[in-house]
Design a protein around this motif. Structure first.
Motif, PDB file in Angstrom:
ATOM      1  N   GLY A  52       0.818  -1.212   0.000  1.00  0.00           N
ATOM      2  CA  GLY A  52       0.000   0.000   0.000  1.00  0.00           C
ATOM      3  C   GLY A  52       0.843   1.248   0.000  1.00  0.00           C
ATOM      4  N   ASP A  53       1.989   1.224   0.657  1.00  0.00           N
ATOM      5  CA  ASP A  53       2.864   2.388   0.692  1.00  0.00           C
ATOM      6  C   ASP A  53       3.281   2.787  -0.718  1.00  0.00           C
ATOM      7  N   ALA A  54       3.715   1.819  -1.516  1.00  0.00           N
ATOM      8  CA  ALA A  54       4.178   2.106  -2.871  1.00  0.00           C
ATOM      9  C   ALA A  54       3.039   2.600  -3.750  1.00  0.00           C
ATOM     10  N   MET A  55       1.856   1.984  -3.626  1.00  0.00           N
ATOM     11  CA  MET A  55       0.724   2.394  -4.436  1.00  0.00           C
ATOM     12  C   MET A  55       0.272   3.809  -4.081  1.00  0.00           C
ATOM     13  N   VAL A  56       0.193   4.097  -2.793  1.00  0.00           N
ATOM     14  CA  VAL A  56      -0.211   5.427  -2.342  1.00  0.00           C
ATOM     15  C   VAL A  56       0.755   6.479  -2.874  1.00  0.00           C
ATOM     16  N   ALA A  57       2.055   6.208  -2.784  1.00  0.00           N
ATOM     17  CA  ALA A  57       3.055   7.171  -3.247  1.00  0.00           C
ATOM     18  C   ALA A  57       2.919   7.437  -4.737  1.00  0.00           C
ATOM     19  N   ALA A  58       2.690   6.387  -5.537  1.00  0.00           N
ATOM     20  CA  ALA A  58       2.598   6.550  -6.987  1.00  0.00           C
ATOM     21  C   ALA A  58       1.353   7.342  -7.390  1.00  0.00           C
ATOM     22  N   VAL A  59       0.205   6.999  -6.830  1.00  0.00           N
ATOM     23  CA  VAL A  59      -1.036   7.697  -7.167  1.00  0.00           C
ATOM     24  C   VAL A  59      -0.992   9.131  -6.649  1.00  0.00           C
ATOM     25  N   PHE A  60      -0.407   9.316  -5.480  1.00  0.00           N
ATOM     26  CA  PHE A  60      -0.257  10.656  -4.915  1.00  0.00           C
ATOM     27  C   PHE A  60       0.591  11.533  -5.832  1.00  0.00           C
ATOM     28  N   ALA A  61       1.662  10.985  -6.369  1.00  0.00           N
ATOM     29  CA  ALA A  61       2.543  11.744  -7.263  1.00  0.00           C
ATOM     30  C   ALA A  61       1.799  12.193  -8.512  1.00  0.00           C
ATOM     31  N   ALA A  62       0.985  11.314  -9.076  1.00  0.00           N
ATOM     32  CA  ALA A  62       0.213  11.677 -10.264  1.00  0.00           C
ATOM     33  C   ALA A  62      -0.752  12.820  -9.962  1.00  0.00           C
ATOM     34  N   GLY A  63      -1.394  12.759  -8.806  1.00  0.00           N
ATOM     35  CA  GLY A  63      -2.309  13.823  -8.427  1.00  0.00           C
ATOM     36  C   GLY A  63      -1.598  15.138  -8.186  1.00  0.00           C
ATOM     37  N   ALA A  64      -0.421  15.079  -7.564  1.00  0.00           N
ATOM     38  CA  ALA A  64       0.335  16.300  -7.278  1.00  0.00           C
ATOM     39  C   ALA A  64       0.750  17.010  -8.552  1.00  0.00           C
ATOM     40  N   LEU A  65       1.168  16.239  -9.547  1.00  0.00           N
ATOM     41  CA  LEU A  65       1.568  16.849 -10.820  1.00  0.00           C
ATOM     42  C   LEU A  65       0.393  17.554 -11.497  1.00  0.00           C
ATOM     43  N   LEU A  66      -0.782  16.936 -11.418  1.00  0.00           N
ATOM     44  CA  LEU A  66      -1.955  17.536 -12.039  1.00  0.00           C
ATOM     45  C   LEU A  66      -2.433  18.760 -11.265  1.00  0.00           C
ATOM     46  N   GLY A  67      -2.374  18.683  -9.934  1.00  0.00           N
ATOM     47  CA  GLY A  67      -2.935  19.746  -9.124  1.00  0.00           C
ATOM     48  C   GLY A  67      -2.048  20.951  -8.933  1.00  0.00           C
ATOM     49  N   ALA A  68      -0.739  20.804  -9.145  1.00  0.00           N
ATOM     50  CA  ALA A  68       0.188  21.898  -8.832  1.00  0.00           C
ATOM     51  C   ALA A  68      -0.124  23.161  -9.621  1.00  0.00           C
ATOM     52  N   ARG A  69      -0.415  23.018 -10.900  1.00  0.00           N
ATOM     53  CA  ARG A  69      -0.666  24.205 -11.732  1.00  0.00           C
ATOM     54  C   ARG A  69      -1.936  24.923 -11.308  1.00  0.00           C
ATOM     55  N   ARG A  70      -2.985  24.170 -11.024  1.00  0.00           N
ATOM     56  CA  ARG A  70      -4.236  24.810 -10.631  1.00  0.00           C
ATOM     57  C   ARG A  70      -4.100  25.489  -9.277  1.00  0.00           C
ATOM     58  N   VAL A  71      -3.441  24.807  -8.331  1.00  0.00           N
ATOM     59  CA  VAL A  71      -3.265  25.400  -7.010  1.00  0.00           C
ATOM     60  C   VAL A  71      -2.364  26.622  -7.095  1.00  0.00           C
ATOM     61  N   ALA A  72      -1.364  26.574  -7.989  1.00  0.00           N
ATOM     62  CA  ALA A  72      -0.448  27.704  -8.137  1.00  0.00           C
ATOM     63  C   ALA A  72      -1.165  28.961  -8.613  1.00  0.00           C
ATOM     64  N   ARG A  73      -2.296  28.781  -9.286  1.00  0.00           N
ATOM     65  CA  ARG A  73      -3.073  29.935  -9.742  1.00  0.00           C
ATOM     66  C   ARG A  73      -4.174  30.308  -8.759  1.00  0.00           C
ATOM     67  N   GLY A  74      -4.235  29.592  -7.636  1.00  0.00           N
ATOM     68  CA  GLY A  74      -5.313  29.802  -6.686  1.00  0.00           C
ATOM     69  C   GLY A  74      -5.024  30.875  -5.666  1.00  0.00           C
ATOM     70  N   ALA A  75      -5.936  30.976  -4.687  1.00  0.00           N
ATOM     71  CA  ALA A  75      -5.882  32.067  -3.712  1.00  0.00           C
ATOM     72  C   ALA A  75      -4.663  31.973  -2.799  1.00  0.00           C
ATOM     73  N   THR A  76      -4.252  30.763  -2.432  1.00  0.00           N
ATOM     74  CA  THR A  76      -3.139  30.625  -1.494  1.00  0.00           C
ATOM     75  C   THR A  76      -1.871  31.265  -2.035  1.00  0.00           C
ATOM     76  N   SER A  77      -1.585  31.051  -3.315  1.00  0.00           N
ATOM     77  CA  SER A  77      -0.351  31.563  -3.905  1.00  0.00           C
ATOM     78  C   SER A  77      -0.373  33.075  -4.078  1.00  0.00           C
ATOM     79  N   ARG A  78      -1.543  33.687  -3.936  1.00  0.00           N
ATOM     80  CA  ARG A  78      -1.655  35.124  -4.139  1.00  0.00           C
ATOM     81  C   ARG A  78      -1.686  35.909  -2.828  1.00  0.00           C
ATOM     82  N   LEU A  79      -1.502  35.216  -1.726  1.00  0.00           N
ATOM     83  CA  LEU A  79      -1.573  35.900  -0.437  1.00  0.00           C
ATOM     84  C   LEU A  79      -0.517  36.988  -0.300  1.00  0.00           C
TER      85      LEU A  79
END
Length: 322
Positions: A209-236
């Motif tokens: 489970g550790d390996a699977m969680v890490a792999a799926v988490f990495a895929a999500g992080a790559l997809l989400g980074a750009r959207r979050v970077a344009r979000g409210a947190t990055s503009r504080l």
């Protein structure tokens, strides 16, 4: 069999959304001013997530699986299916809009709502205590960010300072990765263990489970980074390298301080608090307060929305299995 398959699919989606929401927020902050690709910083975060259960144990994960509600194993699986699905839905809407909210808060609300409908009485006292500590975490991040920011500004400029700041940034980001693995990231292991292993107590880390969680988490992080970077947190605030470092250290302090108690704390909330505190250390005008409004709104909406979504999902499951 149908419930097991649905729970496994939901668990994978939950880990992926955790990567998009939490991992995306951490990755977006980490790549600022570093002059390097996202690959190395993502690798460090993924490794920390993968080895986290072996380094820190699973005290926080057990808070989700055995300390907030009681019930039979079969009912517990239904609660996790409905609660995790509700959390995924609520956070997916917010993350798609570029707002990193608390997936931990969404998971707690979804599990509580599903538990009430499915006849598993939540431990309201423990849930209240967890929510109280979680609400305090951003304030700890603000205070730590302000103190660290003030301390860093007092350091006199010396030759080679940019290289020193770069090294300190790496240390700060590493501590943030470990803090996430020790606390907030463990909600993923709770959902995965219940879904794939039927193990709500998790006496030992589950290596596959550790390996699977890490792999799926990495895929999500790559997809989400750009959207979050344009979000409210990055503009504080308009960040400089030392401010990023200060915010990373502040969020690490806020999250690590509760890991030993087994209390889940949101890293995304703590990061936002750290950024506000760091900016405020230079004066209140440094913070773009207008961008705190969507963050606060998202956090206030997340719990009741996920509770309602969990209740609805629980009703649907109850009707389908009766």
């Amino acid at each position: 069999m149908t419930v097991t398959v649905a729970l496994c699919i939901t668990a994978i989606a939950f880990v992926f959304i955790s990567g998009a929401n939490d991992g995306g927020a951490l990755l977006a902050l980490a790549v600022r001013h570093r002059g390097r690709s996202a690959g190395p910083v993502l690798a460090l975060l993924v490794v920390a997530v993968g080895v986290g259960p072996n380094l820190f144990g699973l005290a926080v994960a057990r808070t989700f699986t055995g300390r907030l509600a009681e019930g039979s194993p079969d009912t517990a699986r239904l609660v996790f299916l409905a609660g995790a699905a509700a959390a995924v839905g609520v956070v997916l809407v917010l993350t798609w809009g570029g707002v990193a909210t608390s997936l931990t808060l969404a998971a707690l609300g979804g599990l509580a709502g599903a538990g009430v409908v499915l006849g598993v009485q939540p431990s309201w006292g423990r849930l209240g205590a967890v929510l109280a500590v979680g609400a305090a975490a951003p304030l700890v991040g603000v205070a730590a960010g302000w103190l660290i920011g003030r301390a860093v500004r007092r350091i006199p400029a010396v030759r080679g300072m940019p290289r020193l700041v770069s090294c300190l940034q790496l240390v700060a980001y590493g501590s943030q990765c470990l803090a996430y693995a020790a606390n907030d990231g463990q909600k993923m292991f709770a959902v995965v263990a219940v879904a794939f292993a039927g193990d709500a107590l998790m006496p030992h880390p589950w290596e596959a489970g550790d390996a699977m969680v890490a792999a799926v988490f990495a895929a999500g992080a790559l997809l989400g980074a750009r959207r979050v970077a344009r979000g409210a947190t990055s503009r504080l605030l308009t960040t400089r390298p030392w401010q990023v470092m200060s915010a990373e250290l502040a969020s690490s302090v806020a999250v690590l301080s509760t890991a030993g108690m087994g209390v889940p704390v949101s890293m995304t909330q703590s990061v936002a608090g750290g950024l506000v505190g760091t900016g405020a250390s230079e004066g209140g005008r440094r913070v773009r307060w207008q961008f705190t409004v969507p963050l606060l709104t998202a956090w206030l909406v997340t719990l009741p929305a996920s509770f309602a979504a969990g209740s609805l999902a629980g009703l649907l499951l109850k009707g389908a299995t009766s």
